[in-house]
Design an enzyme around this catalytic site. Structure first.
Site, PDB file in Angstrom:
ATOM      1  N   LYS A  15       0.829  -1.215   0.000  1.00  0.00           N
ATOM      2  CA  LYS A  15       0.000   0.000   0.000  1.00  0.00           C
ATOM      3  C   LYS A  15       0.868   1.272   0.000  1.00  0.00           C
ATOM      4  O   LYS A  15       2.065   1.219   0.302  1.00  0.00           O
ATOM      5  CB  LYS A  15      -0.935  -0.037   1.218  1.00  0.00           C
ATOM      6  CG  LYS A  15      -1.967  -1.176   1.152  1.00  0.00           C
ATOM      7  CD  LYS A  15      -2.952  -1.097   2.319  1.00  0.00           C
ATOM      8  CE  LYS A  15      -4.027  -2.184   2.212  1.00  0.00           C
ATOM      9  NZ  LYS A  15      -5.054  -2.061   3.284  1.00  0.00           N
ATOM     10  N   TYR A  55     -12.253  -2.753  -3.852  1.00  0.00           N
ATOM     11  CA  TYR A  55     -12.833  -2.776  -2.505  1.00  0.00           C
ATOM     12  C   TYR A  55     -14.367  -2.786  -2.540  1.00  0.00           C
ATOM     13  O   TYR A  55     -15.003  -2.321  -1.591  1.00  0.00           O
ATOM     14  CB  TYR A  55     -12.324  -1.582  -1.698  1.00  0.00           C
ATOM     15  CG  TYR A  55     -10.924  -1.787  -1.141  1.00  0.00           C
ATOM     16  CD1 TYR A  55     -10.635  -2.871  -0.305  1.00  0.00           C
ATOM     17  CD2 TYR A  55      -9.894  -0.897  -1.418  1.00  0.00           C
ATOM     18  CE1 TYR A  55      -9.360  -3.066   0.219  1.00  0.00           C
ATOM     19  CE2 TYR A  55      -8.611  -1.083  -0.900  1.00  0.00           C
ATOM     20  CZ  TYR A  55      -8.352  -2.164  -0.076  1.00  0.00           C
ATOM     21  OH  TYR A  55      -7.087  -2.359   0.450  1.00  0.00           O
ATOM     22  N   ASN A 122      -2.355   0.208   6.789  1.00  0.00           N
ATOM     23  CA  ASN A 122      -1.828  -1.030   7.370  1.00  0.00           C
ATOM     24  C   ASN A 122      -0.921  -1.801   6.411  1.00  0.00           C
ATOM     25  O   ASN A 122      -0.810  -3.018   6.492  1.00  0.00           O
ATOM     26  CB  ASN A 122      -2.978  -1.901   7.891  1.00  0.00           C
ATOM     27  CG  ASN A 122      -3.952  -2.279   6.793  1.00  0.00           C
ATOM     28  OD1 ASN A 122      -3.748  -1.923   5.638  1.00  0.00           O
ATOM     29  ND2 ASN A 122      -4.991  -3.004   7.150  1.00  0.00           N
ATOM     30  N   HIS A 125      -2.089  -5.416   1.403  1.00  0.00           N
ATOM     31  CA  HIS A 125      -3.337  -6.126   1.131  1.00  0.00           C
ATOM     32  C   HIS A 125      -2.994  -7.523   0.641  1.00  0.00           C
ATOM     33  O   HIS A 125      -2.028  -7.701  -0.090  1.00  0.00           O
ATOM     34  CB  HIS A 125      -4.134  -5.401   0.029  1.00  0.00           C
ATOM     35  CG  HIS A 125      -5.212  -6.259  -0.574  1.00  0.00           C
ATOM     36  ND1 HIS A 125      -6.462  -6.373   0.002  1.00  0.00           N
ATOM     37  CD2 HIS A 125      -5.217  -7.093  -1.658  1.00  0.00           C
ATOM     38  CE1 HIS A 125      -7.191  -7.216  -0.730  1.00  0.00           C
ATOM     39  NE2 HIS A 125      -6.457  -7.664  -1.734  1.00  0.00           N
ATOM     40  N   GLU A 136      -9.441 -10.227  -8.165  1.00  0.00           N
ATOM     41  CA  GLU A 136      -8.484  -9.126  -7.996  1.00  0.00           C
ATOM     42  C   GLU A 136      -7.330  -9.213  -8.998  1.00  0.00           C
ATOM     43  O   GLU A 136      -6.869  -8.188  -9.516  1.00  0.00           O
ATOM     44  CB  GLU A 136      -7.951  -9.131  -6.554  1.00  0.00           C
ATOM     45  CG  GLU A 136      -9.041  -8.785  -5.535  1.00  0.00           C
ATOM     46  CD  GLU A 136      -8.621  -9.021  -4.084  1.00  0.00           C
ATOM     47  OE1 GLU A 136      -7.441  -9.385  -3.845  1.00  0.00           O
ATOM     48  OE2 GLU A 136      -9.473  -8.845  -3.190  1.00  0.00           O
TER      49      GLU A 136
HETATM   50  P1  IDP Z   1      -8.003  -6.884   5.425  1.00  0.00           P
HETATM   51  O1  IDP Z   1      -7.166  -5.951   4.580  1.00  0.00           O
HETATM   52  O2  IDP Z   1      -7.262  -7.323   6.643  1.00  0.00           O
HETATM   53  O3  IDP Z   1      -8.613  -8.014   4.634  1.00  0.00           O
HETATM   54  P2  IDP Z   1     -10.659  -5.677   5.415  1.00  0.00           P
HETATM   55  O4  IDP Z   1     -11.638  -5.835   6.525  1.00  0.00           O
HETATM   56  O5  IDP Z   1     -10.926  -6.433   4.141  1.00  0.00           O
HETATM   57  O6  IDP Z   1      -9.218  -6.008   5.990  1.00  0.00           O
HETATM   58  O7  IDP Z   1     -10.581  -4.120   5.095  1.00  0.00           O
HETATM   59  C1  IDP Z   1      -9.918  -3.674   3.936  1.00  0.00           C
HETATM   60  C2  IDP Z   1      -9.039  -2.507   4.314  1.00  0.00           C
HETATM   61  O8  IDP Z   1      -9.858  -1.421   4.731  1.00  0.00           O
HETATM   62  C3  IDP Z   1      -8.101  -2.758   5.492  1.00  0.00           C
HETATM   63  O9  IDP Z   1      -6.912  -3.418   5.109  1.00  0.00           O
HETATM   64  C4  IDP Z   1      -7.863  -1.356   5.979  1.00  0.00           C
HETATM   65  O10 IDP Z   1      -6.921  -0.691   5.142  1.00  0.00           O
HETATM   66  C5  IDP Z   1      -9.219  -0.723   5.792  1.00  0.00           C
HETATM   67  N1  IDP Z   1     -10.086  -0.832   6.973  1.00  0.00           N
HETATM   68  C6  IDP Z   1     -10.703  -1.917   7.431  1.00  0.00           C
HETATM   69  N2  IDP Z   1     -11.438  -1.663   8.520  1.00  0.00           N
HETATM   70  C7  IDP Z   1     -11.308  -0.344   8.735  1.00  0.00           C
HETATM   71  C8  IDP Z   1     -11.838   0.546   9.709  1.00  0.00           C
HETATM   72  O11 IDP Z   1     -12.591   0.165  10.621  1.00  0.00           O
HETATM   73  N3  IDP Z   1     -11.456   1.847   9.612  1.00  0.00           N
HETATM   74  C9  IDP Z   1     -10.643   2.299   8.630  1.00  0.00           C
HETATM   75  N4  IDP Z   1     -10.119   1.495   7.684  1.00  0.00           N
HETATM   76  C10 IDP Z   1     -10.436   0.184   7.740  1.00  0.00           C
HETATM   77 MG    MG Z   2     -10.017  -7.917   3.076  1.00  0.00          MG
END
Ligand code: IDP
Ligand code: MG
Length: 144
Positions: A15, A55, A122, A125, A136
């Site tokens: 990212k 997304y 974070n 992905h 994807e």
């Molecule tokens: P993942 O990347 O661990 O699969 P997902 O739940 O699919 O997590 O969410 C996709 C991305 O959206 C996350 O990697 C993060 O960057 C962002 N994200 C997820 N939950 C939140 C939130 O509660 N607040 C802000 N960003 C979030």
């Molecule tokens: Mg995810």
């Protein structure tokens, strides 16, 4: 004759936060050290249409717009990675979504933290299922 080991592919995104911090090499190092193979890689700044498709499962959630904005804020390294059980394996390497509580030893746990904004930043992905991976990879690498 034994069957060839079943292999699979996943989409990894380094990212924009990780690219900005110069962690691209560290992420790829961990993927390769685990024994997975790089199939394709491209550094690019994604547009909103691609990110909204990528997304799509999160459309309508409160964090969707900030997530798309963040993901388009600079280049990402999109990588197709191959190996037996790599979809699950990369998710374990990445760690859980929130970097503050992701386990030490993982990419998010070792290299990520809460910057006081949200858990959006974070670092990486990874596709979460075979269906997501196929969708994807087709989105980011239509020629594959
Ligand atoms: P993942 O990347 O661990 O699969 P997902 O739940 O699919 O997590 O969410 C996709 C991305 O959206 C996350 O990697 C993060 O960057 C962002 N994200 C997820 N939950 C939140 C939130 O509660 N607040 C802000 N960003 C979030
Ligand atoms: Mg995810």
């Amino acid at each position: 004759m034994t069957d060839a080991p079943k292999t699979e592919r996943t989409l990894v995104l380094v990212k924009p936060d990780a690219v900005r911090r110069g962690l691209t090499g560290e992420v790829l190092r961990r993927v390769e050290a685990k024994g997975y193979t790089l199939v394709a890689a491209e550094l690019r700044t994604a547009d909103d249409a691609l990110l909204a498709e990528h997304y799509a499962e999160h459309a309508g959630k409160g964090f969707f717009a900030p997530l798309v904005e963040f993901m388009g804020s600079g280049p990402v390294l999109a990588v197709v990675v191959e190996g037996h059980r790599v979809i699950e394996g990369f998710r374990v390497l990445a760690g859980t979504t929130e970097p503050t509580t992701a386990a030490p030893g993982t990419i998010r746990g070792d290299l990520g933290r809460d910057w006081g904004l949200s858990v959006t930043q974070n670092l990486v992905h990874g596709s979460d299922s075979a269906e997501s991976a196929a969708r994807e990879i087709a989105l980011w690498f239509p020629s594959l």
